[in-house]
Structures are given as C-alpha cells and as structure tokens.
Design an enzyme around this catalytic site. Structure first.
Site, PDB file in Angstrom:
ATOM      1  N   ASN A 138       0.876  -1.175   0.000  1.00 24.71           N
ATOM      2  CA  ASN A 138       0.000   0.000   0.000  1.00 24.71           C
ATOM      3  C   ASN A 138       0.911   1.221   0.000  1.00 24.71           C
ATOM      4  O   ASN A 138       1.524   1.558   1.015  1.00 24.71           O
ATOM      5  CB  ASN A 138      -0.919  -0.008   1.223  1.00 24.71           C
ATOM      6  CG  ASN A 138      -1.846   1.196   1.252  1.00 24.71           C
ATOM      7  OD1 ASN A 138      -1.472   2.313   0.902  1.00 24.71           O
ATOM      8  ND2 ASN A 138      -3.065   0.992   1.713  1.00 24.71           N
ATOM      9  N   GLU A 145      -3.959   1.787  -2.965  1.00 26.66           N
ATOM     10  CA  GLU A 145      -4.112   3.198  -2.600  1.00 26.66           C
ATOM     11  C   GLU A 145      -3.256   4.092  -3.519  1.00 26.66           C
ATOM     12  O   GLU A 145      -2.456   4.906  -3.059  1.00 26.66           O
ATOM     13  CB  GLU A 145      -3.795   3.431  -1.115  1.00 26.66           C
ATOM     14  CG  GLU A 145      -4.606   4.558  -0.535  1.00 26.66           C
ATOM     15  CD  GLU A 145      -4.520   4.669   0.974  1.00 26.66           C
ATOM     16  OE1 GLU A 145      -4.958   5.713   1.484  1.00 26.66           O
ATOM     17  OE2 GLU A 145      -4.033   3.745   1.658  1.00 26.66           O
ATOM     18  N   ASP A 187      -4.157  -4.856   0.831  1.00 19.09           N
ATOM     19  CA  ASP A 187      -4.536  -4.261   2.105  1.00 19.09           C
ATOM     20  C   ASP A 187      -5.979  -4.680   2.379  1.00 19.09           C
ATOM     21  O   ASP A 187      -6.909  -4.153   1.783  1.00 19.09           O
ATOM     22  CB  ASP A 187      -4.397  -2.735   2.013  1.00 19.09           C
ATOM     23  CG  ASP A 187      -4.802  -2.022   3.293  1.00 19.09           C
ATOM     24  OD1 ASP A 187      -5.288  -2.694   4.223  1.00 19.09           O
ATOM     25  OD2 ASP A 187      -4.656  -0.791   3.346  1.00 19.09           O
ATOM     26  N   ASN A 242      -7.510  -4.392   5.309  1.00 17.23           N
ATOM     27  CA  ASN A 242      -8.121  -3.575   6.356  1.00 17.23           C
ATOM     28  C   ASN A 242      -8.859  -4.431   7.381  1.00 17.23           C
ATOM     29  O   ASN A 242      -9.936  -4.069   7.862  1.00 17.23           O
ATOM     30  CB  ASN A 242      -9.051  -2.522   5.746  1.00 17.23           C
ATOM     31  CG  ASN A 242      -8.317  -1.228   5.423  1.00 17.23           C
ATOM     32  OD1 ASN A 242      -7.496  -0.757   6.224  1.00 17.23           O
ATOM     33  ND2 ASN A 242      -8.587  -0.650   4.268  1.00 17.23           N
ATOM     34  N   ASP A 253      -2.145  -5.923   6.066  1.00 14.03           N
ATOM     35  CA  ASP A 253      -1.746  -6.306   4.711  1.00 14.03           C
ATOM     36  C   ASP A 253      -1.485  -7.808   4.714  1.00 14.03           C
ATOM     37  O   ASP A 253      -0.722  -8.307   5.539  1.00 14.03           O
ATOM     38  CB  ASP A 253      -0.497  -5.541   4.292  1.00 14.03           C
ATOM     39  CG  ASP A 253      -0.701  -4.045   4.367  1.00 14.03           C
ATOM     40  OD1 ASP A 253      -1.186  -3.466   3.379  1.00 14.03           O
ATOM     41  OD2 ASP A 253      -0.391  -3.457   5.423  1.00 14.03           O
ATOM     42  N   ASP A 305       2.727   4.697   5.276  1.00 13.72           N
ATOM     43  CA  ASP A 305       2.557   4.176   6.638  1.00 13.72           C
ATOM     44  C   ASP A 305       2.455   2.654   6.637  1.00 13.72           C
ATOM     45  O   ASP A 305       2.383   2.040   7.703  1.00 13.72           O
ATOM     46  CB  ASP A 305       1.354   4.807   7.344  1.00 13.72           C
ATOM     47  CG  ASP A 305       0.138   4.981   6.451  1.00 13.72           C
ATOM     48  OD1 ASP A 305       0.144   4.467   5.316  1.00 13.72           O
ATOM     49  OD2 ASP A 305      -0.818   5.644   6.887  1.00 13.72           O
ATOM     50  N   HIS A 306       2.459   2.044   5.464  1.00 15.20           N
ATOM     51  CA  HIS A 306       2.517   0.589   5.325  1.00 15.20           C
ATOM     52  C   HIS A 306       3.931   0.160   4.927  1.00 15.20           C
ATOM     53  O   HIS A 306       4.689   0.948   4.367  1.00 15.20           O
ATOM     54  CB  HIS A 306       1.562   0.100   4.237  1.00 15.20           C
ATOM     55  CG  HIS A 306       0.122   0.324   4.527  1.00 15.20           C
ATOM     56  ND1 HIS A 306      -0.756  -0.697   4.833  1.00 15.20           N
ATOM     57  CD2 HIS A 306      -0.621   1.463   4.530  1.00 15.20           C
ATOM     58  CE1 HIS A 306      -1.967  -0.199   5.020  1.00 15.20           C
ATOM     59  NE2 HIS A 306      -1.916   1.104   4.832  1.00 15.20           N
TER      60      HIS A 306
END
Length: 258
Positions: free
Chosen positions: A7, A34, A147, A149, A218, A247-248
């Site tokens: 991501n 993303e 991802d 989530n 993930d 941030d991943h």
C-alpha cells in the site's frame, strides 16, 4: 518467484520510495494499493524504466490498485468485483502472470462503525468471498494480495484493547476473514510465522514505528496449489523508515518453481 504487496499511500507522491524499493527488493510481481491517481496519471513511464510492465485501475484522490511484473506479460482477467453494479470504487484487479493467478485488492476501511461505510465493507467482503469461491480450487497457484483492512486476531495488533470499536477489528470483519480461511485459503505469514509478532502498518504519529506499535492488515492468501510452493513470507520493514514513506510496509512471499 517473489510476489509482493504494498500500500503505497499515493503512488505519485511516494514514487521515489517505490522506485528505490523496487531496485532494492527486486520483486517479480507487485500488487500496489491506494494509488490515489486517476487512470491517466499513473506513472507508467517511470515504472517501465524500472523494468516493470503494469496494469492499473485508478481513481482520482482515493483507492486505486495495480499489478506490476518484471517476468512477462500481464494478462488481465478481472477489473472490479462482481455483485454490486453501482460500485465505482477502484479496489480489485486480477491477472495471470508467469503461470500464477494474482489478485490485488484494497478492501474498504469501514470506519466509522456503525454506518454506511461499515455496511459497504461487509458487503464487499461478502462479494470477495463469493468471487474467490471459484478460484480457491484451481490447479494453478492463486495469490490474493493486498490491504485487507482487517486485523485477524489480538496477536496481530499492538494494544488490542484500543482497537475494539474500530472497523478493522470488528467481530463481523474478523468473521469475514475467517470465512476466507474456511473456504480453503491460507494466510502466508501465519503459515510460516505462526508465533511471531508481525506488523505491516504503523501510524505516523507518537513514534509508532519506532516503538513497533503496529498492526497487521496487509495480507497474502494462497490457495492449496500455491501453498505447496510457498517457501518464504516476510514483511520488509526497511522502507517504512525512509523519508516521505507510506505508513505501510511491503509484504512479500516466494514460491518455489513448479
């Protein structure tokens, strides 16, 4: 064959990070999520210069998924999940590459919960389950990466008590994840690292990455044919420490030759 998911949290804004990681890690196939770019703004030339072909499903400002390959032609097999004709969100793309069927997904976040966004997340999970039912028993290896989530268990998050009300950790979302496992998919990380603390996401604030206060959202799922060839599965934390990074962190698996 090394297959990765990442991501990128904005492919154009993080392009130097992505290109640096591609050169360092040398994955054969990459699933990106993303993208946050419309279809005509994807950095195809830069990706090609890095040695990768690409297909992508863009969306202005939000969402967006892509599959990259440095090992041959990407034969797209699906763009978007069936089951909800009015769904215009770019969250799923699927292709055959190098003898492996690869699906890249960006499952809805679902917050705030309860509410319409959470309801959409659960419908999307149901549609994913219905579609993957036709893929899990294929003789060819199938890899579902992205991802999700979803935080599968308490073991997959730092301070789980702080996440009880979040859509990522909701009982309904965790049940949806378990339904996928019950369908016959295997969680690559937990197959090879059943007892290790493994995170793939850390918030930007309060030194979360430095404290390893993260969560695992993930994932790579493999069907039985791919599981028989699974030899490695790791999260590459190095890029998470770089400047202007996502941030991943990337997650990758390696399949042995057929």
């Amino acid at each position: 064959m090394k297959i990765a998911t990442y991501n990128v949290n904005g492919v154009n804004g993080r392009l130097p990070v992505l290109l640096r990681w591609l050169e360092m890690a040398e994955p054969d196939i990459v699933c990106l999520q993303e993208l946050k770019v419309p279809q005509d703004r994807f950095p195809q030339a830069a990706i090609r210069d890095a040695g990768y072909d690409a297909i992508w499903h863009g969306q202005s400002r939000w969402n967006g998924v892509a599959i990259l390959s440095r090992i041959g032609h990407i034969h797209e097999t699906r763009r978007g999940l069936p089951g909800e004709p009015d769904d215009q969100q770019s969250r799923y793309i699927e292709a055959a590459v190098g003898g492996v069927l690869v699906a890249c997904l960006y499952l809805p976040n679902g917050n705030p919960r309860p509410g319409p966004k959470f309801d959409f997340k659960l419908r999307w999970l149901h549609r994913l389950y219905a579609h993957l039912a036709g893929l899990v028993a294929l003789d060819a290896p199938v890899v579902i990466a992205g991802d999700f989530n979803v935080i599968p268990t308490d073991f997959d998050v730092y301070a789980p008590e702080r996440w009880r009300e979040d859509a990522l950790f909701a009982p309904e979302a965790r049940a949806g994840w378990q339904h996928l496992l019950d369908q016959g998919w295997s969680d690559a990380i937990r197959c090879l690292h059943p007892h290790e603390t493994v995170y793939s996401f850390w918030k930007y604030w309060r030194g979360a990455f430095e404290r390893n206060a993260g969560l695992r959202i993930d994932h790579v799922l493999v069907n039985p044919a791919a599981l028989s060839r699974l030899v490695e599965a790791e999260v590459d934390t190095a890029p998470r420490a770089w400047e202007r990074t996502s941030d991943h962190a990337p997650l990758w698996v390696r399949l042995s030759p057929a």
